[in-house]
Design a protein around this motif. Sequence first.
Motif, PDB file in Angstrom:
ATOM      1  N   ILE A 104      -0.580  -0.981  -9.717  1.00 19.48           N
ATOM      2  CA  ILE A 104      -0.264  -2.022 -10.693  1.00 19.48           C
ATOM      3  C   ILE A 104      -1.308  -1.968 -11.808  1.00 19.48           C
ATOM      4  O   ILE A 104      -2.360  -1.348 -11.667  1.00 19.48           O
ATOM      5  N   ASP A 105      -0.999  -2.622 -12.896  1.00 16.14           N
ATOM      6  CA  ASP A 105      -1.892  -2.572 -14.055  1.00 16.14           C
ATOM      7  C   ASP A 105      -3.273  -3.155 -13.766  1.00 16.14           C
ATOM      8  O   ASP A 105      -4.265  -2.675 -14.290  1.00 16.14           O
ATOM      9  N   ASP A 106      -3.342  -4.189 -12.966  1.00 20.71           N
ATOM     10  CA  ASP A 106      -4.619  -4.856 -12.677  1.00 20.71           C
ATOM     11  C   ASP A 106      -5.196  -4.393 -11.336  1.00 20.71           C
ATOM     12  O   ASP A 106      -5.644  -5.207 -10.526  1.00 20.71           O
ATOM     13  N   GLU A 107      -5.207  -3.092 -11.133  1.00 22.60           N
ATOM     14  CA  GLU A 107      -5.712  -2.550  -9.870  1.00 22.60           C
ATOM     15  C   GLU A 107      -7.180  -2.913  -9.687  1.00 22.60           C
ATOM     16  O   GLU A 107      -7.989  -2.771 -10.605  1.00 22.60           O
ATOM     17  N   LEU A 108      -7.510  -3.412  -8.507  1.00 24.76           N
ATOM     18  CA  LEU A 108      -8.888  -3.787  -8.203  1.00 24.76           C
ATOM     19  C   LEU A 108      -9.725  -2.550  -7.895  1.00 24.76           C
ATOM     20  O   LEU A 108      -9.208  -1.538  -7.446  1.00 24.76           O
ATOM     21  N   GLU A 115      -7.218  -4.573   2.593  1.00 24.45           N
ATOM     22  CA  GLU A 115      -5.819  -4.915   2.346  1.00 24.45           C
ATOM     23  C   GLU A 115      -5.614  -5.485   0.945  1.00 24.45           C
ATOM     24  O   GLU A 115      -4.650  -5.137   0.262  1.00 24.45           O
ATOM     25  N   LYS A 116      -6.518  -6.373   0.522  1.00 22.84           N
ATOM     26  CA  LYS A 116      -6.414  -6.956  -0.820  1.00 22.84           C
ATOM     27  C   LYS A 116      -6.507  -5.861  -1.870  1.00 22.84           C
ATOM     28  O   LYS A 116      -5.729  -5.828  -2.823  1.00 22.84           O
ATOM     29  N   TRP A 117      -7.457  -4.939  -1.707  1.00 22.82           N
ATOM     30  CA  TRP A 117      -7.635  -3.827  -2.643  1.00 22.82           C
ATOM     31  C   TRP A 117      -6.397  -2.932  -2.661  1.00 22.82           C
ATOM     32  O   TRP A 117      -5.867  -2.615  -3.721  1.00 22.82           O
ATOM     33  N   LEU A 118      -5.912  -2.547  -1.485  1.00 18.53           N
ATOM     34  CA  LEU A 118      -4.759  -1.647  -1.410  1.00 18.53           C
ATOM     35  C   LEU A 118      -3.501  -2.280  -1.981  1.00 18.53           C
ATOM     36  O   LEU A 118      -2.650  -1.574  -2.532  1.00 18.53           O
ATOM     37  N   SER A 119      -3.370  -3.598  -1.869  1.00 15.70           N
ATOM     38  CA  SER A 119      -2.167  -4.268  -2.379  1.00 15.70           C
ATOM     39  C   SER A 119      -2.077  -4.180  -3.902  1.00 15.70           C
ATOM     40  O   SER A 119      -1.016  -4.427  -4.464  1.00 15.70           O
ATOM     41  N   VAL A 179     -16.718  -2.661   5.249  1.00 15.47           N
ATOM     42  CA  VAL A 179     -15.904  -3.622   4.504  1.00 15.47           C
ATOM     43  C   VAL A 179     -14.930  -4.214   5.505  1.00 15.47           C
ATOM     44  O   VAL A 179     -14.603  -3.594   6.519  1.00 15.47           O
ATOM     45  N   THR A 180     -14.460  -5.409   5.242  1.00 17.32           N
ATOM     46  CA  THR A 180     -13.533  -6.053   6.176  1.00 17.32           C
ATOM     47  C   THR A 180     -12.118  -5.549   5.946  1.00 17.32           C
ATOM     48  O   THR A 180     -11.772  -5.050   4.860  1.00 17.32           O
ATOM     49  N   GLY A 181     -11.295  -5.712   6.967  1.00 22.26           N
ATOM     50  CA  GLY A 181      -9.892  -5.340   6.844  1.00 22.26           C
ATOM     51  C   GLY A 181      -9.198  -6.125   5.747  1.00 22.26           C
ATOM     52  O   GLY A 181      -8.387  -5.586   4.994  1.00 22.26           O
ATOM     53  N   ALA A 182      -9.518  -7.398   5.634  1.00 19.95           N
ATOM     54  CA  ALA A 182      -8.904  -8.240   4.600  1.00 19.95           C
ATOM     55  C   ALA A 182      -9.266  -7.740   3.203  1.00 19.95           C
ATOM     56  O   ALA A 182      -8.431  -7.738   2.297  1.00 19.95           O
ATOM     57  N   GLU A 183     -10.526  -7.313   3.032  1.00 23.38           N
ATOM     58  CA  GLU A 183     -10.948  -6.784   1.729  1.00 23.38           C
ATOM     59  C   GLU A 183     -10.194  -5.504   1.386  1.00 23.38           C
ATOM     60  O   GLU A 183      -9.763  -5.315   0.241  1.00 23.38           O
TER      61      GLU A 183
END
Length: 105
Positions: free
Chosen positions: A81-85, A73-77, A67-71
């Motif tokens: 929260i309620d809408d966790e990916l 980071e987006k997931w970890l961010s 997986v890419t670093g950007a993917e």
Amino acid sequence: MTSPTSLNLDDELKGRVQQLAEARGRSSHWIMREAIAQFVEREEKREALRQGTLEAWNEFEATGLYVTGAEVEKWLSTWGIDDELSAPECHKSRLVAGHFASVQR
């Protein structure tokens, strides 16, 4: 258990150790033991990280999954929260002319 060990220090380093020991109110022996203990602990951690990196690379070479670093980071961010990916899906790479090329699924 401890056992005596000798080491040869050049005069400049020996003087630096003695100055530091005096400044800290410690013995030169304590300064050298502490320095060696900290060095060994740091290098053990560095070696463990190196081994983990090699294991991860070997797994990537065997499976081609990433997986890419950007993917990531987006997931970890979204953690906490309620809408966790959900975790990002892996991509599959393939070896092309000695280099890995991405193959999107």
